[in-house]
Design a protein around this motif. Structure first.
Motif, PDB file in Angstrom:
ATOM      1  N   ALA A 117       0.748  -1.029   0.016  1.00 25.87           N
ATOM      2  CA  ALA A 117       0.087  -0.103   0.088  1.00 25.87           C
ATOM      3  C   ALA A 117       0.896   1.410   0.413  1.00 25.87           C
ATOM      4  O   ALA A 117       0.359   2.283  -0.229  1.00 25.87           O
ATOM      5  CB  ALA A 117      -0.947  -0.008   1.088  1.00 25.87           C
ATOM      6  N   ALA A 120       0.431   4.426  -2.454  1.00 26.95           N
ATOM      7  CA  ALA A 120      -0.996   4.423  -2.764  1.00 26.95           C
ATOM      8  C   ALA A 120      -1.919   5.693  -2.685  1.00 26.95           C
ATOM      9  O   ALA A 120      -1.677   6.326  -1.380  1.00 26.95           O
ATOM     10  CB  ALA A 120      -1.683   3.195  -2.309  1.00 26.95           C
ATOM     11  N   THR A 121      -2.522   5.999  -3.565  1.00 31.08           N
ATOM     12  CA  THR A 121      -3.457   7.408  -3.458  1.00 31.08           C
ATOM     13  C   THR A 121      -4.861   6.638  -2.910  1.00 31.08           C
ATOM     14  O   THR A 121      -5.198   5.609  -2.832  1.00 31.08           O
ATOM     15  CB  THR A 121      -3.487   7.958  -4.896  1.00 31.08           C
ATOM     16  OG1 THR A 121      -4.293   7.064  -5.761  1.00 31.08           O
ATOM     17  CG2 THR A 121      -2.246   8.347  -5.068  1.00 31.08           C
ATOM     18  N   TRP A 122      -5.664   7.638  -2.220  1.00 32.37           N
ATOM     19  CA  TRP A 122      -7.016   7.394  -1.681  1.00 32.37           C
ATOM     20  C   TRP A 122      -7.847   6.901  -2.969  1.00 32.37           C
ATOM     21  O   TRP A 122      -8.865   6.146  -2.656  1.00 32.37           O
ATOM     22  CB  TRP A 122      -7.438   8.532  -1.059  1.00 32.37           C
ATOM     23  CG  TRP A 122      -7.036   8.841   0.047  1.00 32.37           C
ATOM     24  CD1 TRP A 122      -6.463  10.054   0.526  1.00 32.37           C
ATOM     25  CD2 TRP A 122      -7.350   8.391   1.234  1.00 32.37           C
ATOM     26  NE1 TRP A 122      -5.861   9.645   1.802  1.00 32.37           N
ATOM     27  CE2 TRP A 122      -6.458   8.760   2.255  1.00 32.37           C
ATOM     28  CE3 TRP A 122      -7.968   6.915   1.759  1.00 32.37           C
ATOM     29  CZ2 TRP A 122      -6.621   8.088   3.561  1.00 32.37           C
ATOM     30  CZ3 TRP A 122      -7.845   6.261   2.775  1.00 32.37           C
ATOM     31  CH2 TRP A 122      -7.246   7.159   3.942  1.00 32.37           C
ATOM     32  N   GLU A 123      -7.619   7.195  -4.295  1.00 32.66           N
ATOM     33  CA  GLU A 123      -8.234   6.663  -5.277  1.00 32.66           C
ATOM     34  C   GLU A 123      -7.972   5.230  -5.338  1.00 32.66           C
ATOM     35  O   GLU A 123      -9.280   4.490  -5.710  1.00 32.66           O
ATOM     36  CB  GLU A 123      -7.819   7.435  -6.722  1.00 32.66           C
ATOM     37  CG  GLU A 123      -8.640   6.668  -7.785  1.00 32.66           C
ATOM     38  CD  GLU A 123      -8.017   7.406  -9.130  1.00 32.66           C
ATOM     39  OE1 GLU A 123      -8.612   7.204 -10.003  1.00 32.66           O
ATOM     40  OE2 GLU A 123      -6.963   8.230  -9.110  1.00 32.66           O
ATOM     41  N   TRP A 124      -6.951   4.586  -4.867  1.00 32.38           N
ATOM     42  CA  TRP A 124      -6.935   3.148  -5.029  1.00 32.38           C
ATOM     43  C   TRP A 124      -7.020   2.663  -3.592  1.00 32.38           C
ATOM     44  O   TRP A 124      -6.457   1.359  -3.482  1.00 32.38           O
ATOM     45  CB  TRP A 124      -5.418   3.008  -5.610  1.00 32.38           C
ATOM     46  CG  TRP A 124      -5.590   3.286  -6.972  1.00 32.38           C
ATOM     47  CD1 TRP A 124      -5.056   4.527  -7.706  1.00 32.38           C
ATOM     48  CD2 TRP A 124      -6.017   2.630  -8.148  1.00 32.38           C
ATOM     49  NE1 TRP A 124      -5.267   4.747  -9.076  1.00 32.38           N
ATOM     50  CE2 TRP A 124      -5.787   3.300  -9.304  1.00 32.38           C
ATOM     51  CE3 TRP A 124      -6.429   1.287  -8.386  1.00 32.38           C
ATOM     52  CZ2 TRP A 124      -6.136   2.976 -10.774  1.00 32.38           C
ATOM     53  CZ3 TRP A 124      -6.921   0.965  -9.950  1.00 32.38           C
ATOM     54  CH2 TRP A 124      -6.902   1.763 -10.809  1.00 32.38           C
ATOM     55  N   ALA A 125      -7.614   3.309  -2.812  1.00 27.54           N
ATOM     56  CA  ALA A 125      -7.589   2.816  -1.377  1.00 27.54           C
ATOM     57  C   ALA A 125      -8.482   1.461  -1.477  1.00 27.54           C
ATOM     58  O   ALA A 125      -8.163   0.457  -0.567  1.00 27.54           O
ATOM     59  CB  ALA A 125      -8.084   3.796  -0.432  1.00 27.54           C
ATOM     60  N   ALA A 126      -9.648   1.322  -2.022  1.00 25.83           N
ATOM     61  CA  ALA A 126     -10.487   0.209  -2.069  1.00 25.83           C
ATOM     62  C   ALA A 126      -9.656  -1.059  -2.739  1.00 25.83           C
ATOM     63  O   ALA A 126      -9.645  -2.291  -2.096  1.00 25.83           O
ATOM     64  CB  ALA A 126     -11.578   0.584  -2.634  1.00 25.83           C
ATOM     65  N   TYR A 128      -6.345  -1.733  -2.888  1.00 29.63           N
ATOM     66  CA  TYR A 128      -5.350  -1.926  -2.149  1.00 29.63           C
ATOM     67  C   TYR A 128      -5.998  -2.701  -0.529  1.00 29.63           C
ATOM     68  O   TYR A 128      -5.290  -3.720  -0.293  1.00 29.63           O
ATOM     69  CB  TYR A 128      -4.367  -1.092  -1.839  1.00 29.63           C
ATOM     70  CG  TYR A 128      -3.277  -0.831  -2.883  1.00 29.63           C
ATOM     71  CD1 TYR A 128      -2.513  -1.875  -3.662  1.00 29.63           C
ATOM     72  CD2 TYR A 128      -3.553   0.149  -3.882  1.00 29.63           C
ATOM     73  CE1 TYR A 128      -1.738  -1.824  -4.621  1.00 29.63           C
ATOM     74  CE2 TYR A 128      -2.750   0.421  -4.999  1.00 29.63           C
ATOM     75  CZ  TYR A 128      -1.941  -0.489  -5.285  1.00 29.63           C
ATOM     76  OH  TYR A 128      -1.054  -0.355  -6.421  1.00 29.63           O
ATOM     77  N   GLY A 129      -6.933  -1.882  -0.228  1.00 32.48           N
ATOM     78  CA  GLY A 129      -7.537  -2.327   1.138  1.00 32.48           C
ATOM     79  C   GLY A 129      -8.186  -3.932   0.960  1.00 32.48           C
ATOM     80  O   GLY A 129      -7.909  -4.579   1.851  1.00 32.48           O
TER      81      GLY A 129
END
Length: 174
Positions: A117, A120-126, A128-129
């Motif tokens: 992670a 990673a940006t918040w755009e890709w949080a889901a 990677y999460g």
């Protein structure tokens, strides 16, 4: 409508349903978890190629911020080989060594998985999460299974007299 089975049928292996839940050896459960981990590991890397700019970076000789080199690819090969080898090792190693190996490797891979992670940006949080979350859950399952590895109990008659002559074990013997 299904009729209930008698007590005798429930206790006698010859009368059990073919859909009966069988005890799965701990080695097989752990190997299955490592196999699932590997599929997820590979698919996350493949899906990552769809992120804008990733393929362009690779074509320009960069992975994330690192220059593509023999050393980098060797590191990648080693990192993917470890969980891949754990599938086989989980089925082949003797119990004591198997347990220790799974405890060590799964423990080391949890922070390694979380490192994915980084940057990673918040755009890709889901993305990677979810992927890291499932990877960590699988590693925790492996740790739990290895930690709770059943101890040897006193030898008892484990052979059945059923037609299929399968071995049946108590949870402590598996």
């Amino acid at each position: 409508m299904r009729t209930p089975q008698s007590r005798t049928a429930l206790k006698n292996p010859r009368f059990r349903s073919p859909l009966e839940d069988r005890l799965i050896p701990v080695q097989a459960r752990i190997a299955a978890a490592w196999t699932t981990f590997m599929f997820l590991y590979i698919y996350v890397d493949i899906f990552n190629l769809y992120k804008p700019g990733v393929v362009d970076g690779i074509l320009n000789g960069l992975v994330w911020r690192f220059d593509i080199s023999a050393t980098l690819l060797t590191i990648f090969l080693v990192s993917v080989s470890i969980p891949a080898l754990m599938v086989v090792l989980s089925m082949m190693l003797p119990a004591r060594m198997n347990r220790a190996t799974n405890l060590v490797v799964a423990s080391l891979l949890i922070p390694y998985s979380m490192f994915n992670a980084a940057g990673a940006t918040w755009e890709w949080a889901a993305f990677y999460g979810i992927s890291i979350g499932i990877e960590v859950l699988l590693l925790v399952f492996i740790l739990r299974s290895a930690w709770a590895w059943p101890r040897r109990t006193t030898p008892s008659a484990t052979r059945t007299t059923s037609v299929d002559d399968e071995l049946h074990h108590t949870p402590q013997q598996t």
